[in-house]
Write a protein that holds these residues in place. Sequence first.
Motif, PDB file in Angstrom:
ATOM      1  N   LYS A 188       0.844  -1.199   0.000  1.00 57.65           N
ATOM      2  CA  LYS A 188       0.000   0.000   0.000  1.00 57.65           C
ATOM      3  C   LYS A 188       0.872   1.239   0.000  1.00 57.65           C
ATOM      4  CE  LYS A 188      -3.793   2.293   2.501  1.00 57.65           C
ATOM      5  NZ  LYS A 188      -4.675   2.247   3.697  1.00 57.65           N
ATOM      6  N   ILE A 189       0.415   2.250  -0.731  1.00 56.00           N
ATOM      7  CA  ILE A 189       1.074   3.553  -0.752  1.00 56.00           C
ATOM      8  C   ILE A 189       0.057   4.581  -0.279  1.00 56.00           C
ATOM      9  CG2 ILE A 189       2.248   5.284  -2.152  1.00 56.00           C
ATOM     10  CD1 ILE A 189       3.020   3.065  -4.081  1.00 56.00           C
ATOM     11  N   ALA A 190       0.285   5.127   0.896  1.00 58.17           N
ATOM     12  CA  ALA A 190      -0.652   6.083   1.485  1.00 58.17           C
ATOM     13  C   ALA A 190      -0.154   7.502   1.229  1.00 58.17           C
ATOM     14  CB  ALA A 190      -0.804   5.840   2.982  1.00 58.17           C
ATOM     15  N   LEU A 191      -1.075   8.358   0.787  1.00 61.58           N
ATOM     16  CA  LEU A 191      -0.734   9.746   0.475  1.00 61.58           C
ATOM     17  C   LEU A 191      -1.370  10.687   1.493  1.00 61.58           C
ATOM     18  CD1 LEU A 191      -1.438   9.719  -3.367  1.00 61.58           C
ATOM     19  CD2 LEU A 191       0.751   9.396  -2.239  1.00 61.58           C
ATOM     20  N   PRO A 192      -0.756  11.861   1.715  1.00 64.03           N
ATOM     21  CA  PRO A 192      -1.437  12.891   2.516  1.00 64.03           C
ATOM     22  C   PRO A 192      -2.764  13.259   1.869  1.00 64.03           C
ATOM     23  CG  PRO A 192       0.888  13.432   2.194  1.00 64.03           C
ATOM     24  CD  PRO A 192       0.596  12.268   1.300  1.00 64.03           C
ATOM     25  N   ALA A 193      -3.732  13.631   2.686  1.00 65.52           N
ATOM     26  CA  ALA A 193      -5.081  13.901   2.179  1.00 65.52           C
ATOM     27  C   ALA A 193      -5.086  14.986   1.109  1.00 65.52           C
ATOM     28  CB  ALA A 193      -5.995  14.295   3.338  1.00 65.52           C
ATOM     29  N   GLU A 194      -4.320  16.073   1.330  1.00 69.28           N
ATOM     30  CA  GLU A 194      -4.343  17.164   0.360  1.00 69.28           C
ATOM     31  C   GLU A 194      -3.710  16.744  -0.971  1.00 69.28           C
ATOM     32  OE1 GLU A 194      -0.819  17.674   3.152  1.00 69.28           O
ATOM     33  OE2 GLU A 194      -2.982  17.244   3.286  1.00 69.28           O
ATOM     34  N   VAL A 195      -2.678  15.895  -0.894  1.00 69.10           N
ATOM     35  CA  VAL A 195      -2.043  15.416  -2.125  1.00 69.10           C
ATOM     36  C   VAL A 195      -2.988  14.487  -2.881  1.00 69.10           C
ATOM     37  CG1 VAL A 195      -0.120  14.073  -3.057  1.00 69.10           C
ATOM     38  CG2 VAL A 195       0.268  15.659  -1.175  1.00 69.10           C
ATOM     39  N   GLU A 196      -3.659  13.616  -2.154  1.00 66.83           N
ATOM     40  CA  GLU A 196      -4.599  12.691  -2.792  1.00 66.83           C
ATOM     41  C   GLU A 196      -5.749  13.445  -3.464  1.00 66.83           C
ATOM     42  OE1 GLU A 196      -7.118   8.639  -1.686  1.00 66.83           O
ATOM     43  OE2 GLU A 196      -5.964   9.704  -0.146  1.00 66.83           O
ATOM     44  N   ASN A 197      -6.271  14.482  -2.779  1.00 70.91           N
ATOM     45  CA  ASN A 197      -7.342  15.275  -3.376  1.00 70.91           C
ATOM     46  C   ASN A 197      -6.862  16.008  -4.631  1.00 70.91           C
ATOM     47  OD1 ASN A 197      -9.111  14.500  -1.345  1.00 70.91           O
ATOM     48  ND2 ASN A 197      -8.627  16.265  -0.055  1.00 70.91           N
ATOM     49  N   SER A 198      -5.639  16.523  -4.576  1.00 68.28           N
ATOM     50  CA  SER A 198      -5.091  17.224  -5.737  1.00 68.28           C
ATOM     51  C   SER A 198      -4.925  16.275  -6.921  1.00 68.28           C
ATOM     52  CB  SER A 198      -3.742  17.862  -5.382  1.00 68.28           C
ATOM     53  OG  SER A 198      -3.899  18.822  -4.356  1.00 68.28           O
ATOM     54  N   MET A 199      -4.431  15.068  -6.628  1.00 66.02           N
ATOM     55  CA  MET A 199      -4.249  14.083  -7.705  1.00 66.02           C
ATOM     56  C   MET A 199      -5.593  13.688  -8.307  1.00 66.02           C
ATOM     57  SD  MET A 199      -1.236  11.579  -6.294  1.00 66.02           S
ATOM     58  CE  MET A 199      -1.289  10.617  -7.810  1.00 66.02           C
ATOM     59  N   ASN A 200      -6.597  13.543  -7.472  1.00 65.60           N
ATOM     60  CA  ASN A 200      -7.923  13.207  -7.989  1.00 65.60           C
ATOM     61  C   ASN A 200      -8.467  14.325  -8.882  1.00 65.60           C
ATOM     62  OD1 ASN A 200      -7.950  10.736  -6.662  1.00 65.60           O
ATOM     63  ND2 ASN A 200      -8.955  11.568  -4.838  1.00 65.60           N
ATOM     64  N   ASP A 201      -8.234  15.576  -8.459  1.00 66.98           N
ATOM     65  CA  ASP A 201      -8.691  16.709  -9.276  1.00 66.98           C
ATOM     66  C   ASP A 201      -7.955  16.743 -10.618  1.00 66.98           C
ATOM     67  OD1 ASP A 201     -10.380  17.437  -7.230  1.00 66.98           O
ATOM     68  OD2 ASP A 201      -9.026  18.955  -6.404  1.00 66.98           O
ATOM     69  N   ILE A 202      -6.656  16.485 -10.580  1.00 72.19           N
ATOM     70  CA  ILE A 202      -5.872  16.474 -11.823  1.00 72.19           C
ATOM     71  C   ILE A 202      -6.349  15.362 -12.749  1.00 72.19           C
ATOM     72  CG2 ILE A 202      -3.576  16.056 -12.767  1.00 72.19           C
ATOM     73  CD1 ILE A 202      -2.440  17.432 -10.277  1.00 72.19           C
ATOM     74  N   ASN A 203      -6.563  14.202 -12.188  1.00 72.04           N
ATOM     75  CA  ASN A 203      -7.029  13.079 -13.011  1.00 72.04           C
ATOM     76  C   ASN A 203      -8.401  13.362 -13.607  1.00 72.04           C
ATOM     77  OD1 ASN A 203      -4.742  11.562 -12.536  1.00 72.04           O
ATOM     78  ND2 ASN A 203      -5.576  10.585 -10.708  1.00 72.04           N
ATOM     79  N   ALA A 204      -9.285  13.967 -12.792  1.00 72.19           N
ATOM     80  CA  ALA A 204     -10.619  14.295 -13.301  1.00 72.19           C
ATOM     81  C   ALA A 204     -10.526  15.312 -14.440  1.00 72.19           C
ATOM     82  CB  ALA A 204     -11.489  14.837 -12.165  1.00 72.19           C
ATOM     83  N   ALA A 205      -9.660  16.320 -14.274  1.00 75.47           N
ATOM     84  CA  ALA A 205      -9.501  17.322 -15.329  1.00 75.47           C
ATOM     85  C   ALA A 205      -8.937  16.696 -16.602  1.00 75.47           C
ATOM     86  CB  ALA A 205      -8.584  18.450 -14.836  1.00 75.47           C
ATOM     87  N   GLN A 206      -7.973  15.793 -16.443  1.00 74.99           N
ATOM     88  CA  GLN A 206      -7.404  15.121 -17.609  1.00 74.99           C
ATOM     89  C   GLN A 206      -8.448  14.280 -18.335  1.00 74.99           C
ATOM     90  OE1 GLN A 206      -4.111  12.968 -15.900  1.00 74.99           O
ATOM     91  NE2 GLN A 206      -2.713  14.697 -16.082  1.00 74.99           N
ATOM     92  N   ARG A 207      -9.279  13.597 -17.554  1.00 73.80           N
ATOM     93  CA  ARG A 207     -10.317  12.777 -18.189  1.00 73.80           C
ATOM     94  C   ARG A 207     -11.338  13.660 -18.920  1.00 73.80           C
ATOM     95  NH1 ARG A 207      -9.823   9.930 -13.141  1.00 73.80           N
ATOM     96  NH2 ARG A 207      -8.827   7.912 -13.447  1.00 73.80           N
ATOM     97  N   LYS A 208     -11.714  14.802 -18.307  1.00 77.79           N
ATOM     98  CA  LYS A 208     -12.647  15.705 -18.971  1.00 77.79           C
ATOM     99  C   LYS A 208     -12.047  16.262 -20.254  1.00 77.79           C
ATOM    100  CE  LYS A 208     -15.122  17.171 -14.789  1.00 77.79           C
ATOM    101  NZ  LYS A 208     -15.422  18.303 -13.883  1.00 77.79           N
ATOM    102  N   ARG A 209     -10.762  16.628 -20.195  1.00 73.62           N
ATOM    103  CA  ARG A 209     -10.113  17.150 -21.401  1.00 73.62           C
ATOM    104  C   ARG A 209     -10.056  16.080 -22.491  1.00 73.62           C
ATOM    105  NH1 ARG A 209      -5.963  18.895 -19.197  1.00 73.62           N
ATOM    106  NH2 ARG A 209      -4.471  17.207 -19.611  1.00 73.62           N
ATOM    107  N   ALA A 210      -9.726  14.864 -22.096  1.00 74.73           N
ATOM    108  CA  ALA A 210      -9.683  13.775 -23.073  1.00 74.73           C
ATOM    109  C   ALA A 210     -11.066  13.513 -23.669  1.00 74.73           C
ATOM    110  CB  ALA A 210      -9.138  12.504 -22.416  1.00 74.73           C
ATOM    111  N   ALA A 211     -12.097  13.577 -22.806  1.00 76.89           N
ATOM    112  CA  ALA A 211     -13.461  13.371 -23.296  1.00 76.89           C
ATOM    113  C   ALA A 211     -13.856  14.466 -24.277  1.00 76.89           C
ATOM    114  CB  ALA A 211     -14.435  13.316 -22.125  1.00 76.89           C
TER     115      ALA A 211
END
Length: 321
Positions: A188-211
């Motif tokens: 398991k790789i555990a991330l700080p909460a703020e880093v995990e939220n930022s990564m989720n936002d980045i991934n969501a933005a990338q998926r929206k851009r790709a869509a």
Amino acid sequence: MNSIVSFLNGGGLGAVIRGGLGAVILIVVLIVLAFNAFFVVKQQNAVIIERLGRFSAILGAGLHAKVPFIDRKAATVSLRTMKNGFDIDVKTQDNVTIGLEVSVQYHVSYERGETPAQSGVYKSYYMLQQPVAQMRDFITDALRSSIPVYTLDEVFAKKDDIAKDVNATVSGQMAAYGFTLVSTLITKIALPAEVENSMNDINAAQRKRAAAQELAEADRIKRVTEATAEAEAMEKAGEGIAAQRKAIALGIKDSLEIIQETGIGNDEANQLFMFTQWSEMMTEFARTGKTSTVVLPSDFSQSASMFEQMLAATKATDDKR
């Protein structure tokens, strides 16, 4: 009767009692010695025997004997594979502190060596007092040396390779203490909460851009396809119109030639042909049933007027199409 009294008075009973008690004590002592001398070693275990405080032998599974009160079982060493988990904090190349859950499988080395002191059982007992704690220190040091050369994304992508490198490094270190590492896994790789939220936002933005890109590309393909189809349809329609006009021209030519072969002059033939065309046009107009107004000439001998009417009717028909 006198002899029995004499035996009792002479102490014979006391001697018998003392003799029986001694025998009981001897039997008890022998039983205790037997229990102390013989013992059984279970499967996948090894027993270290010390004689008067010094190493004597390593005994495997089965029934064994030792010298009571001189030999002792110093330790029973398990040869089964064991598992431990560690939580270790490390920092990546891009300065993100992450928590790793590491699972380690290991066992005492099965190596016997040329002498007992070179065997894995001997080393595991006499050379390292706290093997699990030492193993944790080795793994922590290896991870904190290797992880900083990777970014956070690379840690996720290469965690298996990192675990293999750590396992190879720590295996060499623990082998000196009689232990063999079977595998090291980063579970398991555990991330700080703020880093995990930022990564989720980045991934969501990338998926929206790709869509959005996919939708735009689909719309472009649709438009290009429609335009291509329309161009091809117009091309085919033009070819059809050209072929139709060519056929009409050839038909007119053939009709005029046939009329002229009967001996009718050119002017009369042209007038007859134009009147025939005009009659067919009016017949087709009546058959279609479309509402329109047509002005007929009062004198059909006026060819010019008829021709003008034909041109007007033809133009009206073309406009409706």
